[in-house]
Design a protein around this motif. Structure first.
Motif, PDB file in Angstrom:
ATOM      1  N   VAL A  97      -7.606 -51.161 -42.557  1.00  0.00           N
ATOM      2  CA  VAL A  97      -6.312 -51.678 -43.032  1.00  0.00           C
ATOM      3  C   VAL A  97      -6.450 -53.179 -43.292  1.00  0.00           C
ATOM      4  N   THR A  98      -7.026 -53.881 -42.347  1.00  0.00           N
ATOM      5  CA  THR A  98      -7.144 -55.340 -42.471  1.00  0.00           C
ATOM      6  C   THR A  98      -8.010 -55.729 -43.663  1.00  0.00           C
ATOM      7  N   LYS A  99      -9.091 -54.967 -43.865  1.00  0.00           N
ATOM      8  CA  LYS A  99      -9.983 -55.272 -44.997  1.00  0.00           C
ATOM      9  C   LYS A  99      -9.329 -54.985 -46.346  1.00  0.00           C
ATOM     10  N   GLY A 100      -8.283 -54.150 -46.301  1.00  0.00           N
ATOM     11  CA  GLY A 100      -7.595 -53.829 -47.548  1.00  0.00           C
ATOM     12  C   GLY A 100      -8.167 -52.622 -48.273  1.00  0.00           C
ATOM     13  N   ASP A 101      -8.773 -51.675 -47.548  1.00  0.00           N
ATOM     14  CA  ASP A 101      -9.161 -50.407 -48.188  1.00  0.00           C
ATOM     15  C   ASP A 101      -7.904 -49.811 -48.819  1.00  0.00           C
ATOM     16  N   LYS A 102      -8.044 -49.167 -49.962  1.00  0.00           N
ATOM     17  CA  LYS A 102      -6.845 -48.781 -50.720  1.00  0.00           C
ATOM     18  C   LYS A 102      -6.290 -47.403 -50.366  1.00  0.00           C
ATOM     19  N   ALA A 103      -7.086 -46.613 -49.693  1.00  0.00           N
ATOM     20  CA  ALA A 103      -6.590 -45.349 -49.123  1.00  0.00           C
ATOM     21  C   ALA A 103      -7.478 -45.087 -47.921  1.00  0.00           C
ATOM     22  N   ILE A 104      -6.949 -44.389 -46.935  1.00  0.00           N
ATOM     23  CA  ILE A 104      -7.767 -44.102 -45.750  1.00  0.00           C
ATOM     24  C   ILE A 104      -7.749 -42.602 -45.483  1.00  0.00           C
ATOM     25  N   ILE A 105      -8.955 -42.053 -45.414  1.00  0.00           N
ATOM     26  CA  ILE A 105      -9.131 -40.627 -45.142  1.00  0.00           C
ATOM     27  C   ILE A 105      -9.608 -40.532 -43.686  1.00  0.00           C
ATOM     28  N   ILE A 106      -8.908 -39.721 -42.892  1.00  0.00           N
ATOM     29  CA  ILE A 106      -9.231 -39.698 -41.457  1.00  0.00           C
ATOM     30  C   ILE A 106      -9.515 -38.282 -40.960  1.00  0.00           C
ATOM     31  N   ALA A 107     -10.695 -38.089 -40.381  1.00  0.00           N
ATOM     32  CA  ALA A 107     -10.957 -36.887 -39.584  1.00  0.00           C
ATOM     33  C   ALA A 107     -10.916 -37.373 -38.140  1.00  0.00           C
ATOM     34  N   ALA A 108      -9.861 -37.049 -37.454  1.00  0.00           N
ATOM     35  CA  ALA A 108      -9.581 -37.694 -36.170  1.00  0.00           C
ATOM     36  C   ALA A 108     -10.473 -37.196 -35.046  1.00  0.00           C
ATOM     37  N   GLN A 109     -10.862 -38.110 -34.193  1.00  0.00           N
ATOM     38  CA  GLN A 109     -11.489 -37.704 -32.940  1.00  0.00           C
ATOM     39  C   GLN A 109     -10.427 -37.059 -32.048  1.00  0.00           C
ATOM     40  N   GLN A 117      -2.299 -46.964 -35.609  1.00  0.00           N
ATOM     41  CA  GLN A 117      -3.145 -47.352 -36.737  1.00  0.00           C
ATOM     42  C   GLN A 117      -2.575 -46.846 -38.068  1.00  0.00           C
ATOM     43  N   VAL A 118      -2.033 -45.616 -38.052  1.00  0.00           N
ATOM     44  CA  VAL A 118      -1.505 -45.120 -39.331  1.00  0.00           C
ATOM     45  C   VAL A 118      -0.169 -45.784 -39.662  1.00  0.00           C
ATOM     46  N   LYS A 119       0.532 -46.245 -38.643  1.00  0.00           N
ATOM     47  CA  LYS A 119       1.759 -47.015 -38.877  1.00  0.00           C
ATOM     48  C   LYS A 119       1.402 -48.337 -39.573  1.00  0.00           C
ATOM     49  N   GLN A 120       0.317 -48.925 -39.089  1.00  0.00           N
ATOM     50  CA  GLN A 120      -0.192 -50.158 -39.702  1.00  0.00           C
ATOM     51  C   GLN A 120      -0.536 -49.926 -41.176  1.00  0.00           C
ATOM     52  N   ALA A 121      -1.196 -48.789 -41.422  1.00  0.00           N
ATOM     53  CA  ALA A 121      -1.584 -48.455 -42.800  1.00  0.00           C
ATOM     54  C   ALA A 121      -0.341 -48.276 -43.661  1.00  0.00           C
ATOM     55  N   LYS A 122       0.619 -47.560 -43.115  1.00  0.00           N
ATOM     56  CA  LYS A 122       1.864 -47.315 -43.854  1.00  0.00           C
ATOM     57  C   LYS A 122       2.554 -48.628 -44.199  1.00  0.00           C
ATOM     58  N   ALA A 123       2.609 -49.535 -43.217  1.00  0.00           N
ATOM     59  CA  ALA A 123       3.269 -50.825 -43.445  1.00  0.00           C
ATOM     60  C   ALA A 123       2.564 -51.609 -44.546  1.00  0.00           C
ATOM     61  N   ALA A 124       1.261 -51.381 -44.681  1.00  0.00           N
ATOM     62  CA  ALA A 124       0.510 -52.098 -45.715  1.00  0.00           C
ATOM     63  C   ALA A 124       0.507 -51.325 -47.043  1.00  0.00           C
ATOM     64  N   ILE A 126      -0.754 -48.373 -47.605  1.00  0.00           N
ATOM     65  CA  ILE A 126      -2.018 -47.647 -47.814  1.00  0.00           C
ATOM     66  C   ILE A 126      -1.807 -46.161 -47.509  1.00  0.00           C
ATOM     67  N   PRO A 127      -2.059 -45.285 -48.470  1.00  0.00           N
ATOM     68  CA  PRO A 127      -1.892 -43.850 -48.192  1.00  0.00           C
ATOM     69  C   PRO A 127      -2.881 -43.359 -47.143  1.00  0.00           C
ATOM     70  N   VAL A 128      -2.404 -42.486 -46.286  1.00  0.00           N
ATOM     71  CA  VAL A 128      -3.248 -41.914 -45.236  1.00  0.00           C
ATOM     72  C   VAL A 128      -3.415 -40.416 -45.495  1.00  0.00           C
ATOM     73  N   TYR A 143      -0.836 -36.915 -46.435  1.00  0.00           N
ATOM     74  CA  TYR A 143      -1.397 -35.646 -46.915  1.00  0.00           C
ATOM     75  C   TYR A 143      -2.430 -35.132 -45.918  1.00  0.00           C
ATOM     76  N   TYR A 144      -2.715 -33.850 -46.061  1.00  0.00           N
ATOM     77  CA  TYR A 144      -3.742 -33.222 -45.216  1.00  0.00           C
ATOM     78  C   TYR A 144      -4.608 -32.344 -46.114  1.00  0.00           C
ATOM     79  N   VAL A 145      -5.897 -32.548 -46.040  1.00  0.00           N
ATOM     80  CA  VAL A 145      -6.840 -31.732 -46.815  1.00  0.00           C
ATOM     81  C   VAL A 145      -7.716 -30.973 -45.827  1.00  0.00           C
ATOM     82  N   ALA A 146      -7.721 -29.663 -45.901  1.00  0.00           N
ATOM     83  CA  ALA A 146      -8.498 -28.875 -44.933  1.00  0.00           C
ATOM     84  C   ALA A 146      -8.658 -27.440 -45.426  1.00  0.00           C
ATOM     85  N   PHE A 147      -9.551 -26.740 -44.779  1.00  0.00           N
ATOM     86  CA  PHE A 147      -9.579 -25.290 -44.953  1.00  0.00           C
ATOM     87  C   PHE A 147      -8.403 -24.711 -44.179  1.00  0.00           C
TER      88      PHE A 147
END
Ligand code: BGC
Length: 370
Positions: A97-109, A117-124, A126-128, A143-147
């Motif tokens: 988020v800080t670096k300014g990536d334009k979208a963030i794709i997350i496979a969560a641990q 963190q996703v609230k931070q992204a939303k405020a900036a 940045i689509p999650v 969004y969610y992408v999965a089988f």
């Protein structure tokens, strides 16, 4: 209270205006505020992956780097470390988020630990995009992408029944159940899918869970770690399968755990039962071809990464991605996340060569074992 609410609404309205005006191309309106995000060609897309507990995650990095490059984006792919995994992933996402990536794709641990963190992204603005594993307890996942995870479980449950039936034409069959890690939102969905097939057979006496352990909390495997499944299987064998009590089948949620379960049974000197799996790991294909492991699931990682990158491309054009609202699979405790759902394929030695035809590595392994 009232004043806070008004301020909140004003901020929300401002955010929408800002997002819309900086994209300049917003169309449609999916309701997801990120539909209007600005993702210029050449910009960097963050991809936060969990620890490498199974081969699919290992393959994911190259898959994302390849498809992001082909779509004209730069890739910022990061794995969570094997230890301190959750905090590591949290700081990686904040960094994106800080670096300014334009979208963030997350496979969560741990899908429940990334709310801040996703609230931070939303405020900036940045689509999650949650990838493979959903993010839970937050409205800030777009969004969610999965089988189709429930379907994965259904296929596993049916495979367990089919495999046992092929070996011994009628029940009752003695079985044990395993599920994935409780911090992975997929794990209960896989398990519920499998139980939708198996529970009626437990109820009518076709299946007997000799240990009596049938609840997710009893059968889950912390961290998806092979060692945990192997230890539990050894303990179950000792406690419930001494002497001549046969074990006919084991529901295993993935290949890594399937091999650990097989190992435990072999060490106990018992015949290997019907064991299911998932991921089409290269270490399991030979076992499937020689009959040691009955089944796996094919979820092509390249296809799954490509689906997320296609979604980013759609957003970058200011268009609304085509998604489904599937509560059974994708409700995250706060909302049903709009999803791109892919279809998993059940693999046994009967169809492996055919189904792996689009994957030279897996096809070669299947052919070698024929
Ligand atoms: C993935 C599986 C994988 C498991 C363990 C799940 O979230 O969907 O493919 O086997 O995690 O890493």
């Amino acid at each position: 209270m009232k004043k806070q609410l008004i301020v909140g609404v004003a901020v929300a309205a401002l955010t929408v205006v800002t997002l819309t005006s900086c994209s300049g191309t917003a169309r449609g309106g999916s309701g997801a505020s990120s539909g209007a995000a600005a993702i210029p060609k050449g910009s960097t897309i963050g991809v936060a992956l969990p620890a490498k507990t199974s081969q699919n995650w290992v393959l994911a990095k190259a898959a994302f780097e390849k498809s992001l490059a082909a779509a004209g984006f730069k890739a910022d792919v990061q794995y969570a470390a094997a230890s301190n995994t959750v905090t590591d992933q949290q700081s990686q996402i904040s960094g994106m988020v800080t670096k300014g990536d334009k979208a963030i794709i997350i496979a969560a641990q741990d899908g429940s630990q990334l709310g801040t963190q996703v609230k931070q992204a939303k405020a900036a603005g940045i689509p999650v995009i949650a990838w493979d594993r959903n993010l839970t307890g937050t409205a800030n996942v777009d969004y969610y992408v999965a089988f189709n995870n429930f379907k994965v479980g259904e296929l596993q449950g049916q495979a367990l029944l089919d495999g046992m039936k092929a070996k011994k034409s009628s029940g009752p069959y003695n079985v044990e159940l395993f599920a994935g890690s409780p911090d992975d939102a997929n794990a209960p969905v896989f398990f519920n899918g499998a139980m939708s097939i198996l529970q009626p057979k437990i109820d009518d006496g076709t299946l007997k869970v000799v240990s009596g352990q049938t609840k997710f909390t009893q059968v889950s495997t912390q961290g998806w770690l092979a060692q945990n499944a192997q230890t539990r299987m050894s303990n179950l064998l000792q406690a419930s399968y001494s002497g001549s009590t046969a074990l006919d089948g084991v529901l295993s949620p993935n290949d890594t755990l399937g091999r650990a379960i097989i190992q435990a049974v072999k060490s106990a000197g018992k015949p290997v039962p019907i064991v299911t799996g998932q991921d089409s790991e290269t270490a399991s294909i030979p076992l499937i071809m020689d009959g040691t492991q009955y089944s796996t699931i094919y979820k092509n990682t390249d296809v799954e990464a490509q689906a997320a990158v296609d979604l980013v491309t759609t957003l970058s054009k200011g268009q609304t991605p085509k998604t489904v609202l599937d509560k059974k699979n994708n409700y995250n405790g706060v909302k049903t996340v709009p999803a791109v759902e892919l279809t998993p394929i059940l693999i046994t030695k009967e169809n492996a060569v055919k189904e792996y035809a689009n994957n030279p590595t897996l096809e070669a392994l299947a052919k070698a074992g024929q």
